[in-house]
Design a protein around this motif. Structure first.
Motif, PDB file in Angstrom:
ATOM      1  N   PRO A  97      45.747  40.341  22.953  1.00 22.05           N
ATOM      2  CA  PRO A  97      46.384  41.312  22.540  1.00 22.05           C
ATOM      3  C   PRO A  97      46.064  42.761  23.056  1.00 22.05           C
ATOM      4  CG  PRO A  97      45.921  39.702  20.919  1.00 22.05           C
ATOM      5  CD  PRO A  97      45.186  39.184  22.041  1.00 22.05           C
ATOM      6  N   GLY A  98      47.088  43.481  23.471  1.00 19.15           N
ATOM      7  CA  GLY A  98      46.796  44.969  23.725  1.00 19.15           C
ATOM      8  C   GLY A  98      45.831  45.030  25.044  1.00 19.15           C
ATOM      9  N   LEU A  99      45.255  43.984  25.681  1.00 14.22           N
ATOM     10  CA  LEU A  99      44.511  44.052  26.547  1.00 14.22           C
ATOM     11  C   LEU A  99      44.850  43.708  28.067  1.00 14.22           C
ATOM     12  CD1 LEU A  99      41.243  42.854  25.168  1.00 14.22           C
ATOM     13  CD2 LEU A  99      41.988  45.381  25.639  1.00 14.22           C
ATOM     14  N   ASP A 100      45.816  42.698  28.010  1.00 14.57           N
ATOM     15  CA  ASP A 100      46.250  41.948  29.299  1.00 14.57           C
ATOM     16  C   ASP A 100      47.962  42.416  29.420  1.00 14.57           C
ATOM     17  OD1 ASP A 100      44.029  40.816  29.880  1.00 14.57           O
ATOM     18  OD2 ASP A 100      44.306  39.132  28.436  1.00 14.57           O
ATOM     19  N   ILE A 101      48.452  41.795  30.543  1.00 16.75           N
ATOM     20  CA  ILE A 101      50.070  41.946  30.835  1.00 16.75           C
ATOM     21  C   ILE A 101      50.599  40.555  30.456  1.00 16.75           C
ATOM     22  CG2 ILE A 101      51.715  42.495  32.470  1.00 16.75           C
ATOM     23  CD1 ILE A 101      50.157  44.623  33.526  1.00 16.75           C
ATOM     24  N   ALA A 102      51.700  40.620  29.667  1.00 18.87           N
ATOM     25  CA  ALA A 102      52.177  39.305  29.442  1.00 18.87           C
ATOM     26  C   ALA A 102      53.912  40.051  29.632  1.00 18.87           C
ATOM     27  CB  ALA A 102      52.081  38.586  28.000  1.00 18.87           C
ATOM     28  N   THR A 103      54.539  39.597  30.746  1.00 17.51           N
ATOM     29  CA  THR A 103      55.902  40.334  30.755  1.00 17.51           C
ATOM     30  C   THR A 103      56.876  39.285  31.567  1.00 17.51           C
ATOM     31  OG1 THR A 103      56.895  42.126  31.958  1.00 17.51           O
ATOM     32  CG2 THR A 103      55.262  41.101  33.344  1.00 17.51           C
ATOM     33  N   SER A 104      58.212  39.414  31.276  1.00 14.06           N
ATOM     34  CA  SER A 104      59.195  38.613  31.873  1.00 14.06           C
ATOM     35  C   SER A 104      60.113  39.332  32.507  1.00 14.06           C
ATOM     36  CB  SER A 104      59.798  37.381  31.030  1.00 14.06           C
ATOM     37  OG  SER A 104      58.827  36.685  30.451  1.00 14.06           O
ATOM     38  N   VAL A 105      60.718  39.062  33.776  1.00 10.85           N
ATOM     39  CA  VAL A 105      61.526  39.771  34.461  1.00 10.85           C
ATOM     40  C   VAL A 105      62.936  39.167  34.579  1.00 10.85           C
ATOM     41  CG1 VAL A 105      62.183  41.015  36.558  1.00 10.85           C
ATOM     42  CG2 VAL A 105      59.881  40.915  35.716  1.00 10.85           C
ATOM     43  N   VAL A 106      63.845  39.587  34.362  1.00  7.22           N
ATOM     44  CA  VAL A 106      65.278  38.949  34.307  1.00  7.22           C
ATOM     45  C   VAL A 106      65.916  39.256  35.636  1.00  7.22           C
ATOM     46  CG1 VAL A 106      67.318  38.121  33.089  1.00  7.22           C
ATOM     47  CG2 VAL A 106      65.244  38.813  31.773  1.00  7.22           C
ATOM     48  N   LEU A 107      66.409  38.096  36.258  1.00  5.62           N
ATOM     49  CA  LEU A 107      67.247  38.480  37.452  1.00  5.62           C
ATOM     50  C   LEU A 107      68.604  37.825  37.485  1.00  5.62           C
ATOM     51  CD1 LEU A 107      64.734  37.960  40.313  1.00  5.62           C
ATOM     52  CD2 LEU A 107      65.302  39.930  39.202  1.00  5.62           C
ATOM     53  N   SER A 108      69.588  38.444  37.857  1.00  8.68           N
ATOM     54  CA  SER A 108      70.908  37.764  37.933  1.00  8.68           C
ATOM     55  C   SER A 108      71.396  37.798  39.274  1.00  8.68           C
ATOM     56  CB  SER A 108      71.742  38.422  36.787  1.00  8.68           C
ATOM     57  OG  SER A 108      73.021  38.691  37.075  1.00  8.68           O
ATOM     58  N   LEU A 109      71.526  36.529  39.836  1.00  9.35           N
ATOM     59  CA  LEU A 109      71.685  36.663  41.286  1.00  9.35           C
ATOM     60  C   LEU A 109      73.274  36.302  41.663  1.00  9.35           C
ATOM     61  CD1 LEU A 109      68.409  34.579  42.705  1.00  9.35           C
ATOM     62  CD2 LEU A 109      68.933  37.187  42.474  1.00  9.35           C
ATOM     63  N   ALA A 110      73.462  36.641  42.445  1.00 12.92           N
ATOM     64  CA  ALA A 110      75.101  36.271  42.965  1.00 12.92           C
ATOM     65  C   ALA A 110      75.200  34.668  43.593  1.00 12.92           C
ATOM     66  CB  ALA A 110      75.734  37.266  43.955  1.00 12.92           C
ATOM     67  N   GLU A 111      74.798  34.594  44.761  1.00 13.14           N
ATOM     68  CA  GLU A 111      74.655  33.365  45.359  1.00 13.14           C
ATOM     69  C   GLU A 111      73.378  33.132  45.906  1.00 13.14           C
ATOM     70  OE1 GLU A 111      77.253  30.959  45.534  1.00 13.14           O
ATOM     71  OE2 GLU A 111      78.425  32.225  44.208  1.00 13.14           O
ATOM     72  N   TRP A 112      72.399  32.450  44.912  1.00 10.83           N
ATOM     73  CA  TRP A 112      71.358  31.993  45.819  1.00 10.83           C
ATOM     74  C   TRP A 112      71.124  30.484  45.894  1.00 10.83           C
ATOM     75  CZ3 TRP A 112      68.597  34.453  48.976  1.00 10.83           C
ATOM     76  CH2 TRP A 112      67.496  34.027  49.693  1.00 10.83           C
ATOM     77  N   PRO A 113      71.066  29.627  47.066  1.00 10.10           N
ATOM     78  CA  PRO A 113      70.978  28.185  46.916  1.00 10.10           C
ATOM     79  C   PRO A 113      69.812  27.661  46.057  1.00 10.10           C
ATOM     80  CG  PRO A 113      71.115  29.014  49.022  1.00 10.10           C
ATOM     81  CD  PRO A 113      71.114  30.304  48.181  1.00 10.10           C
ATOM     82  N   VAL A 114      70.263  26.585  45.352  1.00 10.81           N
ATOM     83  CA  VAL A 114      69.085  25.903  44.712  1.00 10.81           C
ATOM     84  C   VAL A 114      67.977  25.659  45.690  1.00 10.81           C
ATOM     85  CG1 VAL A 114      68.597  24.219  43.248  1.00 10.81           C
ATOM     86  CG2 VAL A 114      70.539  25.253  43.018  1.00 10.81           C
ATOM     87  N   ALA A 115      68.487  25.165  46.972  1.00  9.72           N
ATOM     88  CA  ALA A 115      67.683  24.480  48.092  1.00  9.72           C
ATOM     89  C   ALA A 115      66.485  25.534  48.377  1.00  9.72           C
ATOM     90  CB  ALA A 115      68.316  24.243  49.020  1.00  9.72           C
ATOM     91  N   ASP A 116      66.635  26.857  48.036  1.00 10.68           N
ATOM     92  CA  ASP A 116      65.825  27.947  48.497  1.00 10.68           C
ATOM     93  C   ASP A 116      65.087  28.554  47.197  1.00 10.68           C
ATOM     94  OD1 ASP A 116      66.423  28.022  51.387  1.00 10.68           O
ATOM     95  OD2 ASP A 116      68.416  29.094  50.873  1.00 10.68           O
ATOM     96  N   GLN A 117      65.195  27.814  46.259  1.00  6.35           N
ATOM     97  CA  GLN A 117      64.838  28.707  44.876  1.00  6.35           C
ATOM     98  C   GLN A 117      63.050  28.934  45.183  1.00  6.35           C
ATOM     99  OE1 GLN A 117      65.210  26.511  41.414  1.00  6.35           O
ATOM    100  NE2 GLN A 117      65.023  24.424  42.010  1.00  6.35           N
ATOM    101  N   PHE A 118      62.536  28.173  45.843  1.00  4.33           N
ATOM    102  CA  PHE A 118      60.999  28.400  46.159  1.00  4.33           C
ATOM    103  C   PHE A 118      60.699  29.821  46.403  1.00  4.33           C
ATOM    104  CE2 PHE A 118      56.788  28.348  47.477  1.00  4.33           C
ATOM    105  CZ  PHE A 118      56.088  27.956  46.477  1.00  4.33           C
ATOM    106  N   ALA A 119      61.735  30.508  47.149  1.00  2.00           N
ATOM    107  CA  ALA A 119      61.681  31.902  47.662  1.00  2.00           C
ATOM    108  C   ALA A 119      61.282  32.885  46.311  1.00  2.00           C
ATOM    109  CB  ALA A 119      62.918  32.248  48.365  1.00  2.00           C
ATOM    110  N   LEU A 120      61.932  32.393  45.431  1.00  2.00           N
ATOM    111  CA  LEU A 120      61.603  33.425  44.068  1.00  2.00           C
ATOM    112  C   LEU A 120      60.249  33.347  43.655  1.00  2.00           C
ATOM    113  CD1 LEU A 120      64.939  32.314  42.418  1.00  2.00           C
ATOM    114  CD2 LEU A 120      64.351  34.636  42.957  1.00  2.00           C
ATOM    115  N   SER A 121      59.466  32.115  43.971  1.00  2.00           N
ATOM    116  CA  SER A 121      58.037  31.990  43.664  1.00  2.00           C
ATOM    117  C   SER A 121      57.388  32.809  44.570  1.00  2.00           C
ATOM    118  CB  SER A 121      57.728  30.402  43.983  1.00  2.00           C
ATOM    119  OG  SER A 121      58.061  29.703  42.716  1.00  2.00           O
ATOM    120  N   LYS A 122      57.925  32.989  45.824  1.00  2.00           N
ATOM    121  CA  LYS A 122      57.164  33.831  46.741  1.00  2.00           C
ATOM    122  C   LYS A 122      57.072  35.063  46.399  1.00  2.00           C
ATOM    123  CE  LYS A 122      57.570  30.680  50.781  1.00  2.00           C
ATOM    124  NZ  LYS A 122      58.068  30.291  52.223  1.00  2.00           N
ATOM    125  N   VAL A 123      58.553  35.785  46.053  1.00  2.00           N
ATOM    126  CA  VAL A 123      58.538  36.874  45.475  1.00  2.00           C
ATOM    127  C   VAL A 123      57.829  37.407  44.551  1.00  2.00           C
ATOM    128  CG1 VAL A 123      60.316  38.436  44.472  1.00  2.00           C
ATOM    129  CG2 VAL A 123      61.122  36.942  46.407  1.00  2.00           C
TER     130      VAL A 123
END
Ligand code: BTN
Length: 256
Positions: A58-84
């Motif tokens: 608590p108060g020392l580290d970073i715990a964060t979430s980022v929300v994206l809303s994509l138009a058309e991104w194929p499920v077959a390419d979802q690993f690209a988000l892991s790379k990002v």
């Protein structure tokens, strides 16, 4: 935040069960604006990969979430988000190391699929939750836990923090801003289908072209990680020189 999109909507919580859960609830309620960043100063039920819990100080580290809303991104390419996500977190850690530690940047690597390592120790973890609608990824929650100023990590965890590596406390908000900028950079690269995304991820793969210990279907195996394929399976050269692709359902790095 000096960004165009990521972090322009910023939700800062003193305490929450899990920022990923908070973000997923926003998405489910249709109230998530693309680029929203949620930061919790304390997380009481942080979620990790494979159903594990994630602890941040608590108060020392970073715990964060980022929300994206994509138009058309194929499920077959979802690993690209892991790379990002992995490349963005890598860049933040490498940048902090660059200023303070000789040869520091070269020690930061991405352990497949998306753990961020300094040498052999994990400094950050990523948990991505996608909302898939009819073959397309629509909503994305990128959860990032970065060990920043915690200097009291359990030795058995094989983990480290920026404070431990650098020897000085770090400014969490400055790190978060850089994280948003690097996420924006790599997300742009993904959407433009810039080959730099794949190239940089490959370059930074932990243990690339070096023999590592794995567990394949629960049995020990040695092999050399080379790259990932489109669906995120790790391409491994086995001891007999064959290259095979393995998914997370079968392969994991051996615990040390
Ligand atoms: C891992 O196991 O390596 C992934 C850890 C991900 C932790 C982060 S902390 C912020 C976000 N909210 C969660 O509940 N988990 C992620």
């Amino acid at each position: 935040m000096r960004t165009r999109i990521i972090g322009q909507r910023f939700i800062e919580l003193s305490s929450v069960d899990s920022t990923n859960k908070y973000a997923a609830d926003l998405l489910a309620a249709g109230r998530a604006v693309h680029g929203t960043v949620i930061l919790a100063h304390e997380q009481t039920q942080g979620r990790g990969q494979r159903g594990r819990t994630w602890l941040s100080a608590p108060g020392l580290d970073i715990a964060t979430s980022v929300v994206l809303s994509l138009a058309e991104w194929p499920v077959a390419d979802q690993f690209a988000l892991s790379k990002v996500a992995a490349l963005a977190v890598h860049d933040v850690v490498a940048d902090a190391m660059r200023y303070h530690v000789d040869g520091g940047t070269g020690r930061v690597r991405i352990k497949w699929p998306n753990d961020i390592m300094v040498d052999r120790k994990k400094v950050a973890g990523i948990l991505i939750q996608n909302e898939v609608v009819g073959g397309s990824v629509k909503g994305v929650v990128i959860g990032i836990g970065l060990n920043v100023n915690n200097s009291d990590l359990d030795a058995g965890l094989n983990a480290t923090s920026l404070r431990i590596e650098i020897g000085l406390p770090q400014d969490r908000m400055a790190l978060l801003e850089l994280l948003c900028q690097r996420l924006e950079h790599w997300l742009d690269a993904m959407l433009r289908q810039d080959p730099a995304l794949d190239d940089r991820y490959r370059e930074l793969l932990w243990s690339r072209e070096r023999f590592a210990h794995f567990e394949l279907d629960g049995a020990p195996m040695e092999g050399r990680p080379l790259d990932v394929d489109r669906s995120g399976r790790l391409l491994v050269e086995t001891a007999d020189g064959r290259v095979e692709a393995f998914g997370l359902d079968r392969l994991r790095f051996a615990e040390r």
